[in-house]
Design an enzyme around this catalytic site. Structure first.
Site, PDB file in Angstrom:
ATOM      1  N   LYS A   1    -118.740  83.919 136.512  1.00  0.00           N
ATOM      2  CA  LYS A   1    -118.319  84.604 135.792  1.00  0.00           C
ATOM      3  C   LYS A   1    -118.908  86.168 136.051  1.00  0.00           C
ATOM      4  CE  LYS A   1    -118.487  81.065 131.971  1.00  0.00           C
ATOM      5  NZ  LYS A   1    -118.938  80.786 130.910  1.00  0.00           N
TER       6      LYS A   1
ATOM      7  N   TYR B   1    -109.239  78.663 127.925  1.00  0.00           N
ATOM      8  CA  TYR B   1    -109.959  78.333 126.706  1.00  0.00           C
ATOM      9  C   TYR B   1    -109.015  78.161 125.476  1.00  0.00           C
ATOM     10  CZ  TYR B   1    -114.360  79.824 129.290  1.00  0.00           C
ATOM     11  OH  TYR B   1    -115.469  79.951 130.058  1.00  0.00           O
TER      12      TYR B   1
ATOM     13  N   PHE C   1    -116.505  83.015 117.659  1.00  0.00           N
ATOM     14  CA  PHE C   1    -116.960  83.550 118.694  1.00  0.00           C
ATOM     15  C   PHE C   1    -115.950  84.029 120.079  1.00  0.00           C
ATOM     16  CE2 PHE C   1    -117.862  79.343 119.477  1.00  0.00           C
ATOM     17  CZ  PHE C   1    -117.630  79.145 120.930  1.00  0.00           C
TER      18      PHE C   1
ATOM     19  N   ARG D   1    -120.965  69.676 136.545  1.00  0.00           N
ATOM     20  CA  ARG D   1    -121.249  69.825 135.239  1.00  0.00           C
ATOM     21  C   ARG D   1    -122.974  69.727 134.977  1.00  0.00           C
ATOM     22  NH1 ARG D   1    -118.180  72.347 131.416  1.00  0.00           N
ATOM     23  NH2 ARG D   1    -119.358  70.955 129.562  1.00  0.00           N
TER      24      ARG D   1
ATOM     25  N   THR E   1    -124.648  74.553 128.421  1.00  0.00           N
ATOM     26  CA  THR E   1    -123.782  75.870 127.948  1.00  0.00           C
ATOM     27  C   THR E   1    -124.807  76.960 127.894  1.00  0.00           C
ATOM     28  OG1 THR E   1    -122.011  74.746 126.973  1.00  0.00           O
ATOM     29  CG2 THR E   1    -122.015  76.846 126.612  1.00  0.00           C
TER      30      THR E   1
ATOM     31  N   ARG F   1    -127.506  77.494 135.443  1.00  0.00           N
ATOM     32  CA  ARG F   1    -127.560  78.348 134.143  1.00  0.00           C
ATOM     33  C   ARG F   1    -129.060  78.145 133.719  1.00  0.00           C
ATOM     34  NH1 ARG F   1    -122.537  75.699 131.040  1.00  0.00           N
ATOM     35  NH2 ARG F   1    -120.818  77.135 131.631  1.00  0.00           N
TER      36      ARG F   1
ATOM     37  N   ASN G   1    -123.767  83.240 130.817  1.00  0.00           N
ATOM     38  CA  ASN G   1    -124.298  81.966 131.348  1.00  0.00           C
ATOM     39  C   ASN G   1    -123.719  81.588 132.921  1.00  0.00           C
ATOM     40  OD1 ASN G   1    -121.550  81.376 130.730  1.00  0.00           O
ATOM     41  ND2 ASN G   1    -122.310  79.486 129.348  1.00  0.00           N
TER      42      ASN G   1
ATOM     43  N   HIS H   1    -118.680  78.822 135.275  1.00  0.00           N
ATOM     44  CA  HIS H   1    -117.708  77.851 134.592  1.00  0.00           C
ATOM     45  C   HIS H   1    -117.588  76.663 135.401  1.00  0.00           C
ATOM     46  CE1 HIS H   1    -114.518  76.113 132.399  1.00  0.00           C
ATOM     47  NE2 HIS H   1    -113.935  75.964 133.653  1.00  0.00           N
TER      48      HIS H   1
ATOM     49  N   GLU I   1    -106.736  73.489 134.736  1.00  0.00           N
ATOM     50  CA  GLU I   1    -107.491  74.724 134.970  1.00  0.00           C
ATOM     51  C   GLU I   1    -106.959  75.227 136.577  1.00  0.00           C
ATOM     52  OE1 GLU I   1    -111.266  74.307 134.270  1.00  0.00           O
ATOM     53  OE2 GLU I   1    -111.127  74.101 132.315  1.00  0.00           O
TER      54      GLU I   1
HETATM   55  P1  IDP Z   1    -118.849  75.356 128.859  1.00  0.00           P
HETATM   56  O1  IDP Z   1    -118.728  76.445 129.536  1.00  0.00           O
HETATM   57  O2  IDP Z   1    -120.392  74.930 129.134  1.00  0.00           O
HETATM   58  O3  IDP Z   1    -117.961  74.198 129.240  1.00  0.00           O
HETATM   59  P2  IDP Z   1    -117.654  75.908 126.407  1.00  0.00           P
HETATM   60  O4  IDP Z   1    -118.171  75.006 124.872  1.00  0.00           O
HETATM   61  O5  IDP Z   1    -116.422  75.098 126.694  1.00  0.00           O
HETATM   62  O6  IDP Z   1    -118.647  75.469 127.269  1.00  0.00           O
HETATM   63  O7  IDP Z   1    -117.518  77.093 126.102  1.00  0.00           O
HETATM   64  C1  IDP Z   1    -117.070  78.181 127.028  1.00  0.00           C
HETATM   65  C2  IDP Z   1    -117.820  79.364 127.018  1.00  0.00           C
HETATM   66  O8  IDP Z   1    -117.696  80.097 125.869  1.00  0.00           O
HETATM   67  C3  IDP Z   1    -119.313  79.178 127.288  1.00  0.00           C
HETATM   68  O9  IDP Z   1    -119.655  78.694 128.645  1.00  0.00           O
HETATM   69  C4  IDP Z   1    -119.813  80.388 126.938  1.00  0.00           C
HETATM   70  O10 IDP Z   1    -120.016  81.452 127.990  1.00  0.00           O
HETATM   71  C5  IDP Z   1    -118.933  80.750 125.698  1.00  0.00           C
HETATM   72  N1  IDP Z   1    -119.468  80.171 124.417  1.00  0.00           N
HETATM   73  C6  IDP Z   1    -119.769  78.867 124.055  1.00  0.00           C
HETATM   74  N2  IDP Z   1    -120.255  78.903 122.718  1.00  0.00           N
HETATM   75  C7  IDP Z   1    -120.493  80.303 122.492  1.00  0.00           C
HETATM   76  C8  IDP Z   1    -121.153  80.911 121.260  1.00  0.00           C
HETATM   77  O11 IDP Z   1    -121.549  80.267 120.360  1.00  0.00           O
HETATM   78  N3  IDP Z   1    -121.269  82.457 121.374  1.00  0.00           N
HETATM   79  C9  IDP Z   1    -120.540  83.030 122.396  1.00  0.00           C
HETATM   80  N4  IDP Z   1    -120.092  82.490 123.260  1.00  0.00           N
HETATM   81  C10 IDP Z   1    -119.962  81.087 123.420  1.00  0.00           C
END
Ligand code: IDP
Length: 162
Positions: free
Chosen positions: A20, A60, A68, A96, A102, A113, A123, A126, A137
């Protein structure tokens, strides 16, 4: 040949891993690539681009209704991303685990992470969360028919004489 008897489809499994904007800006691309290479996975695709919002919205899809989501778009368009396709045995599940939870505050030390992450909006990486998700994807990000702003357009990378 023997491959018919000896290999399983998991060997050719593929996943999409993206560094990212914060990871690119912090010069973490090499270390992240190295972790996947050391683990025995094979790099089969890589590109650097500034992700357009419509592509991120597709990527997404499941987050579009979250409060958010604007934050996610802001974060993911803050600079170029390095999008990679990695191949290998159980690569989706292994990635993963290597990437970690996350929220970096909950990610185990030793994960990307857990070692480099700062915040959910910083973080670093992806990783696709399922084989089906990975296929979707990869198609989305590596479709050669799509027009991107690529790294050749340096103005799009925020690279300037400053
Ligand atoms: P992942 O990346 O671990 O699969 P997802 O739930 O698919 O997690 O969320 C995608 C991305 O969205 C996360 O990696 C993070 O950067 C962002 N994200 C997830 N939850 C939040 C939140 O509560 N606030 C802000 N950004 C978030």
């Amino acid at each position: 040949g023997f491959s018919y008897y000896c290999t399983t489809s998991e060997v050719r499994e593929r996943t999409l891993i993206a560094v990212k904007p914060d990871g690119v800006q912090r010069r973490l691309v090499g270390q992240i690539v190295q972790r996947f290479e050391k683990r025995g996975f094979k790099l089969v695709g890589l590109k650097m681009l500034k992700a357009p919002e419509d592509l991120l919205s597709q990527h997404y899809l499941n987050l579009q209704k979250k409060a958010f989501f604007p934050q996610v778009l802001c974060y993911m368009t803050s600079g170029p991303v390095v999008v990679m396709v990695w191949e290998g045995y159980n690569v989706v599940r292994s990635s993963r685990v290597m990437v970690g939870k996350t929220n970096p505050a909950e990610a185990d030390p030793g994960t990307v992470r857990g070692d480099f992450g700062i915040h959910v909006s910083r973080n670093v990486v992806h990783a696709s969360d399922s084989v089906e998700g990975a296929q979707r994807e990869i198609q989305l990000w590596h479709n050669p028919g799509r027009t991107y702003t690529t790294f050749e357009d340096q103005s799009s990378l925020g690279i300037s004489a400053r």
